[in-house]
Enzyme design. Structure first.
Site, PDB file in Angstrom:
ATOM      1  N   ASP A  62      28.340  31.316  63.190  1.00 28.30           N
ATOM      2  CA  ASP A  62      29.655  30.740  62.932  1.00 28.30           C
ATOM      3  C   ASP A  62      29.575  29.217  62.921  1.00 28.30           C
ATOM      4  OD1 ASP A  62      32.770  32.126  63.655  1.00 28.30           O
ATOM      5  OD2 ASP A  62      32.412  30.043  63.057  1.00 28.30           O
ATOM      6  N   SER A 129      41.257  23.631  46.530  1.00 29.93           N
ATOM      7  CA  SER A 129      42.104  24.577  45.797  1.00 29.93           C
ATOM      8  C   SER A 129      43.277  23.866  45.143  1.00 29.93           C
ATOM      9  CB  SER A 129      42.618  25.632  46.783  1.00 29.93           C
ATOM     10  OG  SER A 129      43.678  26.378  46.217  1.00 29.93           O
ATOM     11  N   TYR A 154      46.848  27.753  55.372  1.00 30.15           N
ATOM     12  CA  TYR A 154      45.605  27.806  54.568  1.00 30.15           C
ATOM     13  C   TYR A 154      45.563  26.606  53.626  1.00 30.15           C
ATOM     14  CZ  TYR A 154      42.821  28.513  50.476  1.00 30.15           C
ATOM     15  OH  TYR A 154      41.955  28.287  49.444  1.00 30.15           O
ATOM     16  N   LYS A 158      43.113  22.891  53.366  1.00 33.59           N
ATOM     17  CA  LYS A 158      42.425  22.307  52.201  1.00 33.59           C
ATOM     18  C   LYS A 158      42.834  20.839  52.037  1.00 33.59           C
ATOM     19  CE  LYS A 158      40.080  25.888  50.982  1.00 33.59           C
ATOM     20  NZ  LYS A 158      38.627  25.886  51.239  1.00 33.59           N
ATOM     21  N   ARG A 236      49.614  30.973  35.740  1.00 34.82           N
ATOM     22  CA  ARG A 236      48.481  30.439  36.504  1.00 34.82           C
ATOM     23  C   ARG A 236      47.351  30.076  35.553  1.00 34.82           C
ATOM     24  NH1 ARG A 236      51.905  30.653  39.595  1.00 34.82           N
ATOM     25  NH2 ARG A 236      51.993  31.393  41.763  1.00 34.82           N
ATOM     26  N   ARG A 300      57.797  36.948  45.089  1.00 34.71           N
ATOM     27  CA  ARG A 300      57.063  36.849  46.363  1.00 34.71           C
ATOM     28  C   ARG A 300      57.342  35.452  46.932  1.00 34.71           C
ATOM     29  NH1 ARG A 300      50.522  37.386  46.318  1.00 34.71           N
ATOM     30  NH2 ARG A 300      50.710  35.437  45.142  1.00 34.71           N
TER      31      ARG A 300
HETATM   32  C1  WQD Z   1      48.804  35.145  41.026  1.00 33.58           C
HETATM   33  C2  WQD Z   1      50.109  35.580  40.388  1.00 33.58           C
HETATM   34  C3  WQD Z   1      51.765  36.369  41.927  1.00 33.58           C
HETATM   35  C4  WQD Z   1      49.656  39.943  43.235  1.00 33.58           C
HETATM   36  C5  WQD Z   1      46.261  32.340  45.674  1.00 33.58           C
HETATM   37  C6  WQD Z   1      46.109  31.232  46.665  1.00 33.58           C
HETATM   38  C7  WQD Z   1      45.192  30.190  46.105  1.00 33.58           C
HETATM   39  C8  WQD Z   1      43.898  30.831  45.708  1.00 33.58           C
HETATM   40  C9  WQD Z   1      44.134  31.944  44.714  1.00 33.58           C
HETATM   41  C10 WQD Z   1      42.304  30.604  47.493  1.00 33.58           C
HETATM   42  C11 WQD Z   1      51.322  35.133  41.174  1.00 33.58           C
HETATM   43  C12 WQD Z   1      51.317  37.476  40.989  1.00 33.58           C
HETATM   44  C13 WQD Z   1      49.964  38.760  42.589  1.00 33.58           C
HETATM   45  C14 WQD Z   1      50.430  41.099  42.980  1.00 33.58           C
HETATM   46  C15 WQD Z   1      51.765  39.854  41.435  1.00 33.58           C
HETATM   47  N1  WQD Z   1      43.228  31.335  46.841  1.00 33.58           N
HETATM   48  N2  WQD Z   1      50.996  38.727  41.701  1.00 33.58           N
HETATM   49  N3  WQD Z   1      51.459  41.003  42.082  1.00 33.58           N
HETATM   50  O1  WQD Z   1      49.039  33.065  44.686  1.00 33.58           O
HETATM   51  O2  WQD Z   1      48.276  31.966  42.498  1.00 33.58           O
HETATM   52  O3  WQD Z   1      46.845  31.826  44.512  1.00 33.58           O
HETATM   53  O4  WQD Z   1      45.022  32.889  45.352  1.00 33.58           O
HETATM   54  O5  WQD Z   1      41.891  29.516  47.213  1.00 33.58           O
HETATM   55  O6  WQD Z   1      44.974  29.224  47.106  1.00 33.58           O
HETATM   56  O7  WQD Z   1      47.375  30.654  46.852  1.00 33.58           O
HETATM   57  O8  WQD Z   1      47.077  33.985  43.343  1.00 33.58           O
HETATM   58  O9  WQD Z   1      46.456  36.239  42.606  1.00 33.58           O
HETATM   59  O10 WQD Z   1      47.938  35.989  44.665  1.00 33.58           O
HETATM   60  O11 WQD Z   1      48.867  35.530  42.408  1.00 33.58           O
HETATM   61  O12 WQD Z   1      52.715  39.795  40.633  1.00 33.58           O
HETATM   62  O13 WQD Z   1      50.207  42.212  43.553  1.00 33.58           O
HETATM   63  O14 WQD Z   1      50.137  37.002  40.371  1.00 33.58           O
HETATM   64  O15 WQD Z   1      53.172  36.413  42.107  1.00 33.58           O
HETATM   65  O16 WQD Z   1      52.342  34.787  40.261  1.00 33.58           O
HETATM   66  P1  WQD Z   1      47.947  32.699  43.744  1.00 33.58           P
HETATM   67  P2  WQD Z   1      47.546  35.519  43.303  1.00 33.58           P
END
Ligand code: WQD
Length: 342
Positions: A62, A129, A154, A158, A236, A300
């Site tokens: 760790d 990130s 989280y 960063k 995204r 969400r």
């Molecule tokens: C993407 C889109 C959700 C799941 C996160 C972290 C970021 C990075 C990447 C670490 C959003 C939608 C998701 C689901 C959905 N992690 N979604 N149904 O939130 O952009 O980023 O992960 O570095 O720091 O914040 O990624 O894949 O969770 O979501 O509709 O079951 O997909 O609402 O619009 P996110 P995600």
């Protein structure tokens, strides 16, 4: 045979870490991994070896243990550079366990920075990130776009991590630092031997899509289609993990070859293209030939409406540009999911 340049990869058995180890080895680097296996399996080493024919050196401990970090560097002072991936990264979990996140993510980084100063290893690449941008005022986001108050511990680790690097770079000119701000990494290696392995129910979109398609999950819930975007779902910048891994090799070489222009540089690593949730689903259905069972539900909490990268700085300065498309990434993610079933 000249001795290979040795690179340390912390978190190298993880998702992005393992893909980066493969690219480093294929570029001729000697890789040593430190990982505590809290969010990955030792079997990843076998798979990396299967892909490249080289089993990376591996030490399991760790990074929050300063004594172990010091002991490691006393035995590996020939390391030329390091890439620091190891961190807890579940946004939701960080809200419930903030102290664990600050303790783990920040003390690991501080221990590493103290050690590289002591052993004169100047080159350090940090896994950051796009979450630091929060809900951007202007799109696409550039590296100069304002960092917004973090929406999770989280994300805050960063942001604080980058501030630590900035202050360290100012105070210690021998340090040569690069922070890479990832957008949304997705997909898997073409071999389908390594990929994303979420613990439990996936929080991220793409593993949830592939697990639904393969029958592990009953349906995908789409979190909202009432955003002010063309199809109402969030946008995204989905970047193929192999493109991301290649960018890390370029960043390491920039430091080793002293091509960096400042001793603290920050780069956005994205495709520059915004893709909505519904478009991502469409891409998956097209490449997999599978109809996806999904239902639109409410938003969400904490989701930003749109974030995607202006990639010109990384394109021009690093000479790096994402080559793979959302379709390539979705197909590789699907092949990876299918391989897990075997
Ligand atoms: C993407 C889109 C959700 C799941 C996160 C972290 C970021 C990075 C990447 C670490 C959003 C939608 C998701 C689901 C959905 N992690 N979604 N149904 O939130 O952009 O980023 O992960 O570095 O720091 O914040 O990624 O894949 O969770 O979501 O509709 O079951 O997909 O609402 O619009 P996110 P995600």
């Amino acid at each position: 045979m000249s001795k290979k340049t040795k690179i340390l990869v912390t978190g190298g058995t993880g998702y992005i870490g393992s893909h980066t180890v493969v690219e480093l080895q294929e570029k001729g680097y000697d890789v040593v991994i430190i990982d505590n296996l809290s969010n990955s399996g030792i079997g990843v080493l076998d798979r990396i070896e299967k892909i490249t024919g080289i089993r990376p050196e591996f030490e399991c401990f760790d990074l929050t243990d300063a004594g172990k970090v010091e002991n490691f560097f006393s035995r590996h002072s020939d390391i030329k550079a390091l890439i620091h991936f190891a961190a807890s990264k579940a946004v939701g979990e960080s809200v419930d366990l903030p102290l664990l996140y600050y303790q783990n993510n920040l003390s690991s980084m501080l221990n590493l920075l103290q050690a590289i100063r002591k052993y004169n290893i100047p080159n350090f690449v940090f896994s950051s990130s796009c979450t630091v941008y929060g809900e951007p005022d202007k799109l696409p986001v550039t590296e100069a776009s304002p960092v917004k108050p973090a929406t999770s511990p989280y994300g805050n680790t960063k942001q604080i991590g980058e501030e630590i690097l900035r202050d360290a770079a100012k105070a210690h000119s021998e340090l040569q630092l690069i922070s890479l701000r990832y957008f949304n990494p997705i997909g898997a290696h073409d071999s389908a031997l390594i990929g994303e392995l979420p613990n439990g129910v996936p929080l991220n979109l793409v593993p949830f899509i592939t697990q639904t398609a393969i029958g592990i999950r009953e349906k995908l819930l789409v979190f909202g289609n009432d955003y002010s975007t063309p199809d109402g779902s969030c946008i995204r910048d989905y970047i193929h993990v192999v493109d991301l891994a290649k960018a890390h090799v370029i960043a390491i070489e920039r430091l080793i070859n002293k091509q960096n222009k400042h001793n603290m540089e920050t780069f956005n690593l994205g495709t520059g293209k915004g893709v909505s949730v519904l478009e991502a689903i469409e891409s998956f259905e097209k490449v997999s030939g599978q109809k996806l069972n999904y239902e639109i539900v409410s938003r969400r909490p904490g989701d930003v409406e749109q974030v995607y990268a202006d990639t010109r700085f990384a394109n021009d300065e690093l000479g790096w540009k994402a080559q793979l498309s959302i379709d390539d990434a979705m197909l590789s993610a699907w092949r990876w999911e299918q391989s897990l079933k075997k």
